[in-house]
Design an enzyme around this catalytic site. Structure first.
Site, PDB file in Angstrom:
ATOM      1  N   SER A 322       0.903  -1.178  -0.039  1.00  0.00           N
ATOM      2  CA  SER A 322       0.050  -0.017  -0.010  1.00  0.00           C
ATOM      3  C   SER A 322       0.783   1.210   0.007  1.00  0.00           C
ATOM      4  CB  SER A 322      -1.023  -0.073   1.197  1.00  0.00           C
ATOM      5  OG  SER A 322      -1.684  -1.199   1.177  1.00  0.00           O
ATOM      6  N   HIS A 365     -15.095   0.030   2.497  1.00  0.00           N
ATOM      7  CA  HIS A 365     -15.094   1.025   3.134  1.00  0.00           C
ATOM      8  C   HIS A 365     -16.168   1.988   3.000  1.00  0.00           C
ATOM      9  CE1 HIS A 365     -10.657  -0.134   3.347  1.00  0.00           C
ATOM     10  NE2 HIS A 365     -10.806   0.153   4.490  1.00  0.00           N
ATOM     11  N   CYS A 378      -7.766   1.933   1.686  1.00  0.00           N
ATOM     12  CA  CYS A 378      -8.703   1.317   0.803  1.00  0.00           C
ATOM     13  C   CYS A 378      -7.999   0.757  -0.526  1.00  0.00           C
ATOM     14  CB  CYS A 378     -10.008   2.307   0.496  1.00  0.00           C
ATOM     15  SG  CYS A 378     -11.069   1.549  -0.420  1.00  0.00           S
TER      16      CYS A 378
END
Lengths: 638, 366
Positions: A322, A365, A378
Site C-alpha cells: 500500500s 469502506h 482502501c
C-alpha cells in the site's frame, strides 16, 4: 756419503721438469681465465644475484582510514593484531614445530596445517600466516621460545576495531584477505596475496580511499631468511577517513527498535539525500570475518531464516504494497483522473471482467475520497484508479520518483527493484499484459518490487515536493591530517515536475494516516511533531488461507514510509519488517521510534530521563496514542 | 747432525712464501668465520695454533736427513696400509663411515698421511728403476699396485677426494719418470670402452643422475647444485676489486657452505676480487714451481722424486679446490693448502713443505 748409500744422479729427468712446469703454469692459467670470466665478464650479473640473495622487500601495510559518523563519533577504527607466520624454508622439523605450537599456544592443529598447506607454492622465504589474531600473551610465549622455534615469525598488522560491535555491520562491510579472483582483477592490481580488502559495504565501495598506500622495507636477510637489518624504508601512508551522513544515535535507536525482527530501515534527509540511518536487521559481527570465523557462528548465520548476512536495505526487493498507493494517487491527480473530492464506493471488492479483487477490508469502506482512501488504505479506490491509469502510466510516475532502477547510492551492488510495464512483460515473458494485472500494481503488488532505499527516496521526494536526491552515505573524505579531500553535497537526480497541489492533497492523506482516527499508521504518531506516512502490508504468497497461522516465511511483509515534520519536512523514513504481517502494527512503531530519536537529538522533543539501570525504559513508546495496544515487534518474532 | 751448511742453505724464500700464504689464509678465515660464534677459541686463532704446530713439523722434518725415508719408505707404506684397513674395520663396526682413527691420545687420519707416504713409496720404487725410454705397460704393474691398493681402501671409506688426489699425485710422478706415448695411448684406449660399458650396461638411472648432477650442478639448483651456484655467485660478485674485507655478503650471510674450510677461497674471491685472486694464484704458482725447481737442483734422484711428488700434491690440491669453488670441477671435499681451516690439511701441507726444505738444504751434500 753416509751409510754407503748409492746416490743416483738425476740429470736425465731434469729435462722433463720443464714440461711439468709448463703444465703447472697451464693449470693456473686455466683457473685464472675462469676467474676472469666470473669476476670480470659475469661480474655484474653475479653481483645482482648476490644482492637479490640478501635483499628482500617486505610490504608494510598502511593503516586503514577510520569511519566516523556525521558528528565525528568513531564507528570503525584500527588496532594492532598479531598473527603467527611460518617461513617453511627455515623450518627444521615441521611436525615437531606444529607439535610445539599446539602445545605452547593451544592452537588448533588441523587449522594450522590447513593454512600451511594453503600457503604452499608462494615464493621462497615468504611467511605464511598460520594463525591470525593471536593474543598478546601468545606473542610473549612465542618470543620467549623464539630460539626453539626456527622459522616462526610474528607479524603485526592493523585490524579493524568496531567500538559499537555489530552496529551498521551491513553498511560498514568487513575486511578479509583479498581473494585470488580479486587479485586477478585490475581493481586490485597493486595488492599482494594476504592483504586485507573491504569485502562489502563502505569498506568495499571506498576501498581506494580507506586503504592508504602501503609502505615497504628493504631488508637484509641471511641464507636462512632471517632478518638482519633494514636497508631502506618507505613509510606507509594512512588511508583517508570517511565522515558519514549517518547519525550514530539514530542508527542505534533504529536497530534497537527492530529487536529480533528481520527487516530494513532507511532514514533520509529529505533536502539533501543524506542517509541518516541505514539498518539491515539482524546484523552480524564484522570482526569475525577478518579473523577466524568460529564455525558455529558461521553456521548460525547461514541457517538463520532471517538471513543476517543479507544487506536488506540495499539488496532486499519487496513488493511495496500500500505504500505504493502514494504513486498511484499522484499519477491520478496529475492525469486529472481524480481530485480531492471524487469518491468511489468500496463494497469490499472490485470486479474487473471476470476477476474479482478484494479490499483488505472485506466489509468495504463505503464511499471514500482520496484522503480516506489513503488514511484507511482502501484497496478498491486504487484498483479503480489503477484501471483507469493503466500500468504504463503508473510506471511512468513511479519512474519519476526513481523507482525501477538503482538510485546510485555509494555502495556496490544496489538493486533496482521492478516497475512493470506492458513492454517489460512482453520482453520478459513474451506475453501480453492482461488488464487484470493492473489493479494489483496499483496497490504495489503483482510484479512491483522496491528496495527500502527506493521507498525512503520516494517518500522523501513526496516530502520535498518533487526533488529526487541521490541517497549518499559519505559527507566528507578526510585525509590523515584532517584536511577535507572531498565533500559530497546534495546531488539532484531528477525533478518529478509534479504540481505542488497534487503533493499537498496526497500529503493531507498521509497526515491523516498517522494522526486521524481509523488511520492505519497511528503507531508512528508523535505528539510533539507532526508525522505523515503510509503503511503497507505486502503479500509474500498469493493464496493465503487463514490469517496468522502461516509459517514464518509465508507471512506478509510489513511496511511503513513516512516523513516529519509534516509542515516543513526534514526527515523521511522507510521501514520494512519482513514477515511482520501488518504495516501499521509492525513497521509504523519502528518508524515512530526513529523519528522520535531524530527529534530528541535535535532537541525538539525532550529526552526522557534515563535511569541508568534500565536504559531500555527510554525505549517505551511514550508517543503511543493512549488506548492503542503496544505491540512490541519482539513479541511477534516467531 | 746439525751442520752449519744446512742453516746457510736453508731455503728462506720457500719458508717465507709458505708463511705469507698461511697468513693470508688466517686473515681470510677471520672473515669467513666472522659470523660464526664457535664455542671457545675462534677459528682464526685455532688456525694460528695449527700453523705453529706446522712449523714444529717443518723443524722436525728438516732436522733429519730425508734419506731416512728412502730406507723406511716401504715400511711406512705397509704400516699405513694396515692403518687404512683398521680404519675400515673399526669404522664399520663403530661409527659407520669414518676416516679417523683414535690412537688414544691423538686421532689420526691415515688417508691424509697416505698422500705423503705414497710419494715416498713411489720415489723409493723409481730410485732403482728408471727405464731410459719411458715406462711400458708392463713397467706400470707394480707402481699401479702400489697406488691402487691404498686408493681403493680410501675410496671405500668413502673419501673420493683423497683417493683421487693419491691417484693424481702418483700419475704426476709417473709422468715425471717418463711414460711411453704408447703406454698412455693404450691406457686411454682401455678406459674409453670401460666407461662406455659401465654407463650403458651397469649403471642404473638414479646412479647416472647422481653422476650427472655431480658433474653439472645446475641440473639440481636447490639440491646438490645449490652450494656451487652460491659459490660462483660469491666469486663473481666480487668483481675486479672485491667487496672489501669483512664485507662479503654471500659469506657473511651464510649462503656459502663450509666457508672457512673447503670454500675459503670463495670468501676470499668475494672480498678481494680478481686482483686478490691473481695475487694468491701467483703465490701458489710460485710455490709449486719452486718445488719443481728444488727437484731440478737436486742431484739425488730420490730427493728429486720426493720434491716432484710434494709439488704435485700441492698443485692438485690447489687446482681441484679452486676449480671446485669456481665451478670448473665437481664438488669434492679437497681443502686448499694453507688457506682452508683445519689441522689435518695443515699438518699434511707442512710435512710436504718440510720435505721440500729438507731436500733443498741438503742438495749440496752429495
Amino acid at each position: 756419503m753416509k751409510g754407503g748409500r748409492v746416490v743416483r744422479e738425476n740429470r736425465g729427468l731434469s729435462k722433463r721438469l720443464i714440461k711439468l712446469s709448463f703444465c703447472v703454469a697451464a693449470g693456473f692459467f686455466l683457473l685464472l681465465t675462469r676467474l676472469w670470466y666470473l669476476q670480470i665478464i659475469k661480474a655484474d650479473t653475479l653481483f645482482d644475484l648476490s644482492e637479490s640473495n640478501r635483499l628482500r622487500s617486505v610490504p608494510v601495510a598502511a593503516c586503514r582510514g577510520t569511519i566516523l559518523d556525521r558528528n565525528g563519533v568513531v564507528l570503525v577504527s584500527n588496532s594492532p593484531s598479531y598473527s603467527l607466520a611460518v617461513i617453511p624454508q627455515d623450518v627444521v622439523n615441521k611436525e615437531a614445530l606444529i607439535d610445539s605450537l599446539v602445545r605452547l599456544l593451544g592452537l588448533d592443529r588441523d587449522e594450522l596445517l590447513e593454512r600451511w598447506e594453503k600457503g604452499k607454492g608462494r615464493a621462497r622465504y615468504v611467511p605464511i600466516v598460520v594463525a591470525a589474531g593471536i593474543t598478546r600473551d601468545q606473542v610473549e610465549l612465542l618470543e620467549e621460545n623464539q630460539f626453539r622455534l626456527p622459522g616462526v615469525d610474528v607479524e603485526v598488522k592493523p585490524v579493524r576495531l568496531y567500538p559499537f560491535g555489530t552496529m551498521a555491520a551491513h553498511l560498514m562491510g568487513y575486511l578479509a584477505e583479498v581473494s585470488d579472483q580479486e587479485l586477478a582483477a585490475d581493481r586490485y592490481q597493486h595488492y599482494n596475496a594476504g592483504d586485507y580488502v573491504g569485502k562489502n559495504g563502505l569498506e568495499k565501495s571506498y576501498e581506494n580511499e580507506l586503504h592508504g598506500t602501503d609502505g615497504g622495507r628493504r631488508i637484509e636477510v641471511d641464507a636462512r631468511g632471517h632478518y638482519l637489518r633494514t636497508i631502506s624504508e618507505t613509510n606507509p601512508t594512512t588511508g583517508n577517513s570517511l565522515e558519514l551522513t549517518i547519525d550514530k544515535n539514530l542508527q542505534q535507536s533504529a536497530e534497537k527498535a527492530f529487536g529480533q525482527e528481520a527487516g530494513a530501515a532507511v532514514a533520509l534527509d529529505v533536502n539533501s539525500g543524506e542517509v541518516l540511518a541505514f539498518v539491515s536487521n539482524p546484523g552480524f559481527d564484522p570482526a569475525l570475518f577478518s579473523g577466524r570465523m568460529p564455525p558455529d557462528v558461521w553456521k548460525s548465520y547461514l541457517e538463520d531464516k532471517r538471513h543476517p548476512l543479507e544487506n536488506k536495505a540495499l539488496k532486499g526487493q519487496y513488493p511495496p504494497g500500500s505504500t505504493f498507493k502514494i504513486i498511484t494517487a499522484l499519477a491520478g491527480l496529475e492525469e486529472g483522473l481524480i481530485d480531492g473530492k471524487a469518491t468511489v464506493e468500496c463494497t469490499g471488492s472490485y470486479k474487473l471482467g471476470s476477476s474479482k479483487f478484494n479490499c483488505w477490508n472485506r466489509h468495504g469502506h463505503g464511499v471514500v475520497n482520496l484522503k480516506r482512501a489513503l488514511k484507511e488504505s482502501c484497496d478498491v479506490y486504487f484498483y479503480e484508479l489503477g484501471e483507469k491509469l493503466g500500468v504504463d502510466r503508473i510506471a511512468k510516475y513511479a519512474r519519476l520518483f526513481g523507482m525501477g532502477k538503482p538510485l546510485g547510492i555509494d555502495l556496490d551492488n544496489e538493486r533496482g527493484g521492478l516497475i512493470p510495464t506492458m513492454e517489460w512483460k512482453e520482453k520478459r515473458f513474451h506475453k501480453k499484459w492482461f488488464p487484470g494485472e493492473t489493479p494489483p500494481v496499483a496497490i504495489g503488488q503483482g510484479y512491483v518490487l522496491a528496495t527500502p532505499i527506493q521507498l525512503a527516496s520516494m517518500i522523501a521526494t513526496v516530502a520535498n515536493n518533487g526533488t529526487v536526491y541521490r541517497p549518499h552515505l559519505v559527507k566528507r573524505i578526510i585525509d590523515p591530517d584532517g584536511r577535507t579531500v572531498k565533500e559530497f553535497g546534495p546531488e539532484i537526480i531528477a525533478k518529478t515536475g509534479l504540481r505542488p497541489e497534487s503533493f499537498q492533497l496526497v500529503k493531507e492523506g498521509l497526515f491523516a494516516v498517522v494522526n486521524e482516527p481509523k488511520g492505519t499508521g497511528s503507531m508512528a504518531r508523535l505528539y510533539e511533531v507532526k508525522v505523515a506516512g503510509k503503511t503497507g502490508t505486502s503479500q509474500v504468497v498469493k493464496l493465503r488461507d487463514s490469517k496468522g497461522n502461516e509459517p514464518y516465511q509465508f507471512r506478509d511483509h510489513a511496511l511503513f514510509v513516512g516523513f516529519a515534520p509534516y509542515d516543513k519536512p526534514e526527515i523521511a523514513v522507510a521501514v520494512v519488517v519482513e514477515h511482520g504481517e501488518h504495516g501499521g502494527s509492525a513497521a509504523a512503531p519502528i518508524a515512530g521510534k526513529i523519528l522520535r530519536t531524530y527529534f530528541e537529538e535535535k532537541g525538539v522533543i525532550a529526552k526522557p530521563v534515563r535511569h541508568d539501570a534500565s536504559a531500555a525504559g527510554s525505549d517505551k513508546p511514550a508517543a503511543q496514542p493512549a488506548g492503542q495496544p503496544v505491540q512490541l515487534p519482539a513479541g511477534k518474532a516467531d | 747432525m746439525i751442520d752449519r751448511r744446512l742453516f746457510t742453505n736453508f731455503d728462506w724464500t720457500l719458508f717465507l712464501l709458505v708463511l705469507l700464504i698461511a697468513a693470508l689464509g688466517v686473515v681470510n678465515i677471520y672473515s669467513a668465520a666472522y659470523t660464526y660464534a664457535p664455542v671457545g677459541t675462534p677459528y682464526f686463532l685455532r688456525q694460528i695454533y695449527w700453523i705453529v704446530a706446522g712449523l714444529g713439523i717443518i723443524a722436525t722434518v728438516c732436522s733429519i736427513d730425508y734419506h731416512i725415508f728412502e730406507d723406511t719408505a716401504y715400511w711406512l707404506y705397509g704400516g699405513m696400509l694396515f692403518l687404512l684397513v683398521v680404519v675400515l674395520v673399526v669404522g664399520r663396526t663403530s661409527m659407520g663411515a669414518t676416516r679417523w682413527l683414535n690412537l688414544g691420545i691423538i686421532t689420526i687420519q691415515p688417508s691424509e698421511l697416505m698422500k705423503i707416504i705414497i710419494i715416498m713409496a713411489l720415489a723409493r720404487y723409481f730410485v732403482d728403476f728408471v727405464p731410459p725410454d719411458g715406462l711400458t705397460l708392463r713397467d706400470l704393474l707394480y707402481p699401479l699396485l702400489l697406488v691402487g691398493i691404498p686408493a681403493l681402501l680410501i675410496m671405500k671409506q668413502p673419501d673420493l677426494g683423497t683417493a683421487l688426489l693419491v691417484v693424481m699425485i702418483a700419475a704426476s710422478m709417473l709422468l715425471y719418470v717418463g711414460v711411453r706415448w704408447k703406454t698412455v695411448a693404450a691406457a686411454l684406449l682401455a678406459a674409453v670402452p670401460t666407461v662406455w660399458l659401465a654407463w650403458t650396461r651397469y649403471l642404473r638411472d638414479y646412479q647416472k643422475n647422481r653422476i650427472l648432477n655431480f658433474i653439472w650442478p645446475e641440473r639440481d639448483p636447490l639440491g646438490s647444485g645449490y652450494h656451487i651456484i652460491q659459490s660462483k655467485i660469491a666469486v663473481g660478485s666480487g668483481g675486479v676489486l672485491g667487496k672489501g674485507f669483512l664485507m662479503g655478503t654471500q659469506s657473511h650471510l651464510r649462503f656459502l657452505p663450509e666457508q672457512h674450510t673447503d670454500f675459503a677461497f670463495s670468501v676470499f674471491a668475494e672480498e678481494w676480487g680478481f686482483l686478490g685472486c691473481l695475487v694468491v694464484l701467483l703465490l701458489y704458482m710460485v710455490l709449486v714451481l719452486w718445488g719443481l725447481g728444488i727437484a731440478s737442483r737436486c742431484n739425488d734422484r730420490f730427493g728429486a722424486l720426493l720434491s716432484v711428488g710434494v709439488s704435485a700434491m700441492l698443485f692438485w690440491h690447489i687446482v681441484v679446490n679452486i676449480g671446485m669453488v669456481i665451478g670448473l670441477f665437481p664438488v669434492v671435499g679437497v681443502p686448499l693448502p694453507l688457506f682452508s681451516y683445519g689441522g689435518t690439511s695443515m699438518i699434511t701441507t707442512m710435512t710436504g713443505v718440510g720435505i721440500l726444505l729438507n731436500v733443498s738444504m741438503r742438495r749440496f751434500m752429495f
